[in-house]
Design a protein around this motif. Sequence first.
Motif, PDB file in Angstrom:
ATOM      1  N   MET A 157       0.831  -1.201   0.000  1.00  0.00           N
ATOM      2  CA  MET A 157       0.000   0.000   0.000  1.00  0.00           C
ATOM      3  C   MET A 157       0.865   1.250   0.000  1.00  0.00           C
ATOM      4  N   CYS A 158       2.005   1.204   0.684  1.00  0.00           N
ATOM      5  CA  CYS A 158       2.924   2.345   0.661  1.00  0.00           C
ATOM      6  C   CYS A 158       3.551   2.506  -0.719  1.00  0.00           C
ATOM      7  N   ILE A 159       3.889   1.395  -1.351  1.00  0.00           N
ATOM      8  CA  ILE A 159       4.459   1.458  -2.697  1.00  0.00           C
ATOM      9  C   ILE A 159       3.450   2.026  -3.680  1.00  0.00           C
ATOM     10  N   LEU A 160       2.200   1.649  -3.523  1.00  0.00           N
ATOM     11  CA  LEU A 160       1.150   2.154  -4.405  1.00  0.00           C
ATOM     12  C   LEU A 160       0.780   3.595  -4.075  1.00  0.00           C
ATOM     13  N   SER A 161       1.449   4.144  -3.072  1.00  0.00           N
ATOM     14  CA  SER A 161       1.232   5.516  -2.584  1.00  0.00           C
ATOM     15  C   SER A 161      -0.225   5.772  -2.250  1.00  0.00           C
ATOM     16  N   SER A 162      -0.831   4.782  -1.663  1.00  0.00           N
ATOM     17  CA  SER A 162      -2.204   4.927  -1.215  1.00  0.00           C
ATOM     18  C   SER A 162      -2.219   5.796   0.028  1.00  0.00           C
TER      19      SER A 162
END
Length: 75
Positions: A41-46
């Motif tokens: 989720m952090c990688i997807l910048s959610s």
Amino acid sequence: MKQRIRHLCERFPRYGYRRIKVMLRRQYSMQVNHKRVHRLMCILSSKNTRKNRVFLPIDLTGTFHRCFINACFIL
């Protein structure tokens, strides 16, 4: 897995990583680690990432400190 997490985050924007993990297990029958879901989720910048908790100063009796209350209302 990234597409499924992205889909769930768009569908449920208020859900955090723990709820997204539960939804992955319920809807897609995927057993995933909550740390992996959080990282993705952090990688997807959610915007659904961990939030820091705010702790207020409280006495052992359960009341606020007077200096904290005075500091808030003097301004």
